[in-house]
Design a protein around this motif. Structure first.
Motif, PDB file in Angstrom:
ATOM      1  N   ASP A 126       0.813  -1.213   0.000  1.00 34.47           N
ATOM      2  CA  ASP A 126       0.000   0.000   0.000  1.00 34.47           C
ATOM      3  C   ASP A 126       0.855   1.277   0.000  1.00 34.47           C
ATOM      4  O   ASP A 126       0.353   2.354  -0.286  1.00 34.47           O
ATOM      5  N   LEU A 127       2.139   1.141   0.286  1.00 36.05           N
ATOM      6  CA  LEU A 127       3.049   2.290   0.291  1.00 36.05           C
ATOM      7  C   LEU A 127       3.931   2.350  -0.965  1.00 36.05           C
ATOM      8  O   LEU A 127       4.839   3.172  -1.047  1.00 36.05           O
ATOM      9  N   LEU A 128       3.668   1.485  -1.946  1.00 31.70           N
ATOM     10  CA  LEU A 128       4.562   1.363  -3.099  1.00 31.70           C
ATOM     11  C   LEU A 128       4.793   2.681  -3.838  1.00 31.70           C
ATOM     12  O   LEU A 128       5.931   3.003  -4.183  1.00 31.70           O
ATOM     13  N   ASP A 129       3.770   3.459  -4.079  1.00 28.87           N
ATOM     14  CA  ASP A 129       3.971   4.719  -4.802  1.00 28.87           C
ATOM     15  C   ASP A 129       4.874   5.668  -4.020  1.00 28.87           C
ATOM     16  O   ASP A 129       5.705   6.372  -4.608  1.00 28.87           O
ATOM     17  N   LYS A 130       4.741   5.683  -2.694  1.00 31.72           N
ATOM     18  CA  LYS A 130       5.624   6.514  -1.864  1.00 31.72           C
ATOM     19  C   LYS A 130       7.058   5.982  -1.925  1.00 31.72           C
ATOM     20  O   LYS A 130       8.013   6.757  -2.023  1.00 31.72           O
ATOM     21  N   VAL A 131       7.207   4.663  -1.865  1.00 31.35           N
ATOM     22  CA  VAL A 131       8.528   4.028  -1.922  1.00 31.35           C
ATOM     23  C   VAL A 131       9.231   4.385  -3.234  1.00 31.35           C
ATOM     24  O   VAL A 131      10.408   4.765  -3.242  1.00 31.35           O
ATOM     25  N   VAL A 132       8.518   4.279  -4.348  1.00 33.38           N
ATOM     26  CA  VAL A 132       9.091   4.626  -5.655  1.00 33.38           C
ATOM     27  C   VAL A 132       9.397   6.121  -5.706  1.00 33.38           C
ATOM     28  O   VAL A 132      10.469   6.530  -6.171  1.00 33.38           O
ATOM     29  N   GLY A 133       8.482   6.948  -5.217  1.00 28.96           N
ATOM     30  CA  GLY A 133       8.718   8.396  -5.190  1.00 28.96           C
ATOM     31  C   GLY A 133       9.959   8.757  -4.391  1.00 28.96           C
ATOM     32  O   GLY A 133      10.779   9.577  -4.828  1.00 28.96           O
ATOM     33  N   ILE A 134      10.128   8.138  -3.236  1.00 29.11           N
ATOM     34  CA  ILE A 134      11.309   8.389  -2.398  1.00 29.11           C
ATOM     35  C   ILE A 134      12.576   8.015  -3.152  1.00 29.11           C
ATOM     36  O   ILE A 134      13.593   8.704  -3.070  1.00 29.11           O
ATOM     37  N   GLY A 135      12.512   6.923  -3.898  1.00 30.12           N
ATOM     38  CA  GLY A 135      13.673   6.460  -4.625  1.00 30.12           C
ATOM     39  C   GLY A 135      13.991   7.232  -5.890  1.00 30.12           C
ATOM     40  O   GLY A 135      15.056   7.055  -6.480  1.00 30.12           O
ATOM     41  N   THR A 136      13.085   8.108  -6.305  1.00 28.17           N
ATOM     42  CA  THR A 136      13.315   8.841  -7.553  1.00 28.17           C
ATOM     43  C   THR A 136      13.549  10.337  -7.331  1.00 28.17           C
ATOM     44  O   THR A 136      13.505  11.112  -8.287  1.00 28.17           O
ATOM     45  N   CYS A 137      13.780  10.728  -6.078  1.00 26.88           N
ATOM     46  CA  CYS A 137      14.160  12.111  -5.800  1.00 26.88           C
ATOM     47  C   CYS A 137      15.320  12.094  -4.815  1.00 26.88           C
ATOM     48  O   CYS A 137      15.618  11.064  -4.216  1.00 26.88           O
ATOM     49  N   SER A 138      15.977  13.205  -4.643  1.00 25.19           N
ATOM     50  CA  SER A 138      17.153  13.270  -3.779  1.00 25.19           C
ATOM     51  C   SER A 138      16.871  14.020  -2.487  1.00 25.19           C
ATOM     52  O   SER A 138      16.189  15.053  -2.499  1.00 25.19           O
ATOM     53  N   GLY A 139      17.436  13.506  -1.408  1.00 21.54           N
ATOM     54  CA  GLY A 139      17.342  14.190  -0.117  1.00 21.54           C
ATOM     55  C   GLY A 139      18.132  15.482  -0.097  1.00 21.54           C
ATOM     56  O   GLY A 139      17.980  16.279   0.828  1.00 21.54           O
ATOM     57  N   SER A 140      18.968  15.711  -1.099  1.00 19.66           N
ATOM     58  CA  SER A 140      19.730  16.965  -1.136  1.00 19.66           C
ATOM     59  C   SER A 140      18.817  18.167  -1.331  1.00 19.66           C
ATOM     60  O   SER A 140      19.142  19.269  -0.892  1.00 19.66           O
ATOM     61  N   ASP A 141      17.654  17.954  -1.968  1.00 21.03           N
ATOM     62  CA  ASP A 141      16.736  19.069  -2.190  1.00 21.03           C
ATOM     63  C   ASP A 141      15.280  18.729  -1.854  1.00 21.03           C
ATOM     64  O   ASP A 141      14.384  19.488  -2.207  1.00 21.03           O
ATOM     65  N   THR A 142      15.059  17.613  -1.181  1.00 18.47           N
ATOM     66  CA  THR A 142      13.690  17.196  -0.855  1.00 18.47           C
ATOM     67  C   THR A 142      13.609  16.734   0.591  1.00 18.47           C
ATOM     68  O   THR A 142      14.425  15.915   1.020  1.00 18.47           O
ATOM     69  N   GLU A 143      12.656  17.265   1.330  1.00 15.96           N
ATOM     70  CA  GLU A 143      12.391  16.787   2.693  1.00 15.96           C
ATOM     71  C   GLU A 143      11.368  15.673   2.539  1.00 15.96           C
ATOM     72  O   GLU A 143      10.168  15.919   2.393  1.00 15.96           O
ATOM     73  N   LYS A 144      11.856  14.439   2.528  1.00 13.24           N
ATOM     74  CA  LYS A 144      11.031  13.304   2.124  1.00 13.24           C
ATOM     75  C   LYS A 144       9.946  12.935   3.128  1.00 13.24           C
ATOM     76  O   LYS A 144       8.875  12.483   2.723  1.00 13.24           O
ATOM     77  N   PHE A 145      10.174  13.091   4.425  1.00 15.35           N
ATOM     78  CA  PHE A 145       9.117  12.766   5.381  1.00 15.35           C
ATOM     79  C   PHE A 145       7.885  13.619   5.122  1.00 15.35           C
ATOM     80  O   PHE A 145       6.765  13.106   5.080  1.00 15.35           O
ATOM     81  N   SER A 146       8.061  14.928   4.912  1.00 12.18           N
ATOM     82  CA  SER A 146       6.888  15.775   4.674  1.00 12.18           C
ATOM     83  C   SER A 146       6.330  15.586   3.266  1.00 12.18           C
ATOM     84  O   SER A 146       5.112  15.495   3.099  1.00 12.18           O
ATOM     85  N   LYS A 147       7.198  15.491   2.255  1.00 11.77           N
ATOM     86  CA  LYS A 147       6.701  15.346   0.886  1.00 11.77           C
ATOM     87  C   LYS A 147       5.846  14.092   0.723  1.00 11.77           C
ATOM     88  O   LYS A 147       4.824  14.115   0.038  1.00 11.77           O
ATOM     89  N   PHE A 148       6.262  12.977   1.358  1.00 16.99           N
ATOM     90  CA  PHE A 148       5.545  11.720   1.190  1.00 16.99           C
ATOM     91  C   PHE A 148       4.625  11.392   2.363  1.00 16.99           C
ATOM     92  O   PHE A 148       4.096  10.295   2.462  1.00 16.99           O
ATOM     93  N   LYS A 149       4.422  12.383   3.240  1.00 13.24           N
ATOM     94  CA  LYS A 149       3.485  12.272   4.363  1.00 13.24           C
ATOM     95  C   LYS A 149       3.740  11.012   5.199  1.00 13.24           C
ATOM     96  O   LYS A 149       2.835  10.217   5.462  1.00 13.24           O
TER      97      LYS A 149
END
Length: 186
Positions: free
Chosen positions: A74-97
């Motif tokens: 059920d989290l697959l889209d978030k997992v893929v999204g996390i893997g396709t952006c960089s933490g250098s310019d993305t705050e992943k906890f907030s972006k992916f809720k």
């Protein structure tokens, strides 16, 4: 049989499940998606493959700690999204809720939405192959979570979802008696 290009051979035996790894560089938390993981033996020692190309690697090398979080389908889209952006310019906890939860032994957080979390410390980095060897310090499972199916990356943008569990404990009793007792929550 038809010959397969050797550059695609890994898709025949890709490991699994896909996991999320949290790190902390001393200032901020980050999450990376990892599909190349390995259980090294019956002790709580694991390995992941990552390296300089991954933003989280510097934090992993510097702090020598992380959390392996095990997501479900059920989290697959978030997992893929996390893997396709960089933490250098993305705050992943907030972006992916996703909700960070304090860990007991390491600074990186657990991920509340995941089925399980394993607090780890780095015990070795095998530079030649970009393998990070981790020792588990604590593990947690969400026993009331309804969805328990994990996903496995094939390596070509497709995923396999765990299916029905098949019990062969009686057939393997002689081998299982050699394995240290565990809490079989998953």
């Amino acid at each position: 049989m038809q010959q397969l290009n050797l550059s695609k051979a890994f898709t025949l035996m890709e490991s699994g499940p896909v996991v999320l790894v949290t790190t902390c560089d001393g200032e901020k938390f980050n999450i990376m998606t990892i599909s190349w993981t390995m259980v090294l033996d019956f002790t709580p020692v694991f390995a992941i493959k990552t390296g300089e190309w991954n933003y989280s690697f510097a934090a992993l090398r510097k702090t020598r700690e992380c959390v392996i979080a095990i997501p479900t389908v059920d989290l697959l889209d978030k997992v893929v999204g996390i893997g396709t952006c960089s933490g250098s310019d993305t705050e992943k906890f907030s972006k992916f809720k996703l909700s960070p939860m304090s860990a007991k032994f390491v600074r990186p957080p657990l991920i509340k939405e995941c089925l399980a979390n394993i607090e780890c410390r780095v015990i070795d980095i095998i530079k030649k192959h970009n393998i990070v060897v981790l020792e588990a310090l604590a593990a947690y499972t969400d026993t009331i979570r309804k969805e328990k199916r994990t996903v496995h990356a094939v390596g070509d943008g497709t995923f396999i979802v765990d299916g029905r569990k098949i019990d062969r404990k009686k057939m393997m009793a002689s081998k299982l008696s050699l394995v240290p007792a565990t809490n079989d929550c998953l």
